[in-house]
Design an enzyme around this catalytic site. Sequence first.
Site, short mmCIF file in Angstrom:
data_model
loop_
_atom_site.label_atom_id
_atom_site.label_comp_id
_atom_site.label_asym_id
_atom_site.label_seq_id
_atom_site.Cartn_x
_atom_site.Cartn_y
_atom_site.Cartn_z
N HIS A 243 36.86 48.25 47.99
CA HIS A 243 37.23 46.84 47.85
C HIS A 243 38.53 46.53 48.58
CE1 HIS A 243 38.58 43.32 45.14
NE2 HIS A 243 37.57 42.88 45.88
N ARG A 244 38.43 45.72 49.62
CA ARG A 244 39.59 45.38 50.47
C ARG A 244 40.23 46.64 51.04
NH1 ARG A 244 42.41 40.94 46.34
NH2 ARG A 244 40.44 40.19 45.50
N GLU A 270 34.89 47.04 52.24
CA GLU A 270 34.66 45.63 51.93
C GLU A 270 35.92 44.86 52.26
OE1 GLU A 270 34.81 41.90 49.64
OE2 GLU A 270 36.17 43.62 49.45
N ASP A 272 37.50 40.63 53.61
CA ASP A 272 37.28 39.19 53.62
C ASP A 272 37.68 38.63 54.97
OD1 ASP A 272 37.01 38.92 50.47
OD2 ASP A 272 38.82 40.08 50.87
N HIS A 285 42.18 37.93 52.09
CA HIS A 285 41.45 37.50 50.90
C HIS A 285 41.88 36.12 50.43
CE1 HIS A 285 40.93 37.08 46.50
NE2 HIS A 285 39.75 37.63 46.74
N GLU A 345 32.88 39.88 53.60
CA GLU A 345 32.72 38.65 52.83
C GLU A 345 33.25 37.46 53.61
OE1 GLU A 345 34.17 36.34 48.77
OE2 GLU A 345 34.47 38.52 48.91
N LYS A 347 34.78 34.30 53.35
CA LYS A 347 35.56 33.80 52.21
C LYS A 347 35.70 32.28 52.27
CE LYS A 347 37.76 35.19 48.53
NZ LYS A 347 37.09 36.03 47.52
N ASP A 465 38.20 49.32 43.74
CA ASP A 465 39.53 49.50 44.31
C ASP A 465 39.89 50.98 44.42
OD1 ASP A 465 40.13 46.70 44.38
OD2 ASP A 465 40.52 46.77 42.23
#
Length: 630
Positions: A243-244, A270, A272, A285, A345, A347, A465
Site C-alpha cells: 500500500h503506497r 499500490e 495513487d 495520495h 489507483e 485518485k 502497509d
Amino acid sequence: MTINLQSHVLRRTAGRALAALGAAALAAGVLSAVAAPSSAAPAGEKVIVSEDFSGGSLPAGWRVVDGTWQVQNGRLVGTATGGNNKITFGRHLEDFRFEATVRFDKVAEPTRWEAFGLDVPADGARPWWIATMRSGSNASNGLEFAQMTAAGAWNVTNTAAAPYAAGTGRDVKVSIEVHGNQARWFFDGQQMMRTTSLVRSADGVQALFVNGSTVSFDDVKITELPANGYLRPAGSPVTVIAHRGASSAAPENTLVAQEAARRAGADFIENDVQPSKDGVPFILHDGTVDRTTDGTGAIRNLTSAQLKALDAGSWFSPHHTGARIPTLAEQLADLRTRGGNLLLEIKGAHTRDEVAKIVQVIREQDMTKRVFIQSFEVNALKYTYELAPELPLGLLRSTLDADPVAIAKDLHLTAYNPGNGALLARPGVVADLHEAGVAVMAWTVNSAATWKALDALGVDAIITDRPAELAGWNDAILHGAQPRPTAGIVSPVNGTTLDRAQRPVAGVVTTGADTVQVTLDGDPVEPGKPLDLTALSLGRHVIHAEATGPKGTAPATSTFTLAATPAGLAHLIVTSGADGGAVSAMMSKLAAGRYDDVAKYAERQSGKHVPAKYATVIAADARALHTQQP
C-alpha cells in the site's frame, strides 16, 4: 459459454457454505491458518499439449535442439553430460500452466538440474527464460526462475528451497503457472515462489532442459489459461500488494517506498495518481501536498516544476530527506527496469482526457502488461476501458454493492476490491465473485489475525502497509511452520539527532508477529504514525518495540537525541497556541538571536498569553540555544 447448471449451483452453494463456515469460525475465535478453499476453476481453460509418451517415439512437432532426447518405457528421457540440452515444443502463450512429472535418473552432482522452458525460441537460440529444479532441490537455490541473456549470461531473478530433495529415482509433480511477466512455481501441489520479472517475447514456445544429468519426464501438459492471472490458484498464498509502497517503513508513494516494498517481496506496488496543474500525472495520495511534503497547496494547483522541487521524505524521517514526488512515468520506468508490477489507483474524479494521459504514459513506458488500474470512481474505470481495454480493472469499495457480480460484469472488472471489514461482514461474496471469474483484493490490512481470516475465505490479494510482514507470514504457512518473531525499528534511525520541527514516523518492521506494541520513553505510540516532538525534553529518547507471535516475543530499541535549533524553536512557538502578539514578540526576539529574552518572555507570559505547558519547553530550548552562543 456453456455452463453445466447443476455443477454451477453445487459449486456456488459449496463456496458459500465454506465462506459461512469461515465466518462462523472467525466469530468463535477458532479459525486456524489452513489452506485457503480452492475456488471454482474459471471457464476458458484449453489443453494445448497433453503427452504421456505412450506412442514410443518423440511426438510430432517436438524439436531436439541439442543433447540426447528419446522416448523409453513410456517416458521422455533427456541426457546431458555438459551444457544446457533442450527440446522445444508447443506454441507461444501469454497465459498458461506447464505441468509434468519429473524424475532424476542420474546426476553428476546435486547441483545439476532440469528446467521448464517458459519462453524459448523454437530453435533454442538465446535469450530464454526457464524455471529450474536441481536434484538437490532443498538447497537455498534448489528452485530458480532464471534468464539466459542474449549475451550468454545468467540472470537469476528468484530462488527458493523445496521442502525436500528431488534426489534420484523419485517422481516429483511440478507445475508452473505463467501470466505474462508473472509466474508461480508449484512443487508437489504447493507454491514455492513467485516472480514478476519474466521478460516475454512475441513468439517463444515451451521447452524442457537437462544439465549434467539424465532426467525422465512424464505426463507433460500445457494448458492455456484465461487472462485473469489474479485469481489465486489452489496451493498459493495471497498476493502481497504494498500500500503506497512499503509505507510503514518509508515515505509513502515515493521511489524509496517502492524499493523497500520490492525488497520486502511484494508482488505488486499500490500507488495513487493525480494530475499536476500542467497535466502531468504524479504519484500522490492526498488532494494536497501538505501532509507528505514540505510544501502546501492542492496538487492540481501546482505545476510539475513546483511539485518536483518539494521534499517528500523528511516528514517521515530525516534519513529520507530529499525524496521527491515521482511522476507516473518515473515510477513506471523504475518498475520496468528494476522489476515489479503496479496496482494504480486513479485518485478522485478525472476527465476522459486526464485518464487518456495516464493511459498514454503507461503505453509510452511499455507497461500495459504490468499495470492494473483501480479506482473508487466508476467513470474513471469506464474511460479506461474505452481507451485501453487491455488494462485490467478493479473497483474500490468501502461498502459492498447489493450485487457485486452484476457491477463487475457491467464495468468489465478483473477484480472487485472492497474494504476488509465490509468483506468479513458478508464473506459469501468471495465465492460469488470467483464463480464469475472475478478476483477479490481486500484493503488495507495490517493485522495478522485479519490476514488469517481473509486467507481462509479465499481472498486473492491483500493490500497492506506491511508487505515484508505479510510476505513472511505467507512463507511461514507455505513451509508449514510459524517463524519466531523478529522486530526492527527503521524510523527514527538509531542514533539520529532531531529537532522539534520534525515529525518522524514510528516505523517498525516485523515478521512472525500478530501484534506490535511501540513506546516512546515508556508511553504508547502508534506504529506508522508521526511522533509529536514538541512536548519532549531535550536530550536522549528511547523508542521500544515488542513484536509478539505464537513463537514468542521479539524486542527492538532505537534511540534519538532531541536538540535545540532555531528552526525547531520557531516551530514550537508558532504551534504553541500562544496568542498572536506573544508569537510575534517571541519570533522577533528569536530572529535577532536574543534567545535569553525569548526564555524570559515565555516564563513571564506562562499561563497568560502563552500556554503554560509550552512556555516551559520554549524557555528550556531558548536557554539551550543561549548557552550555545559564542
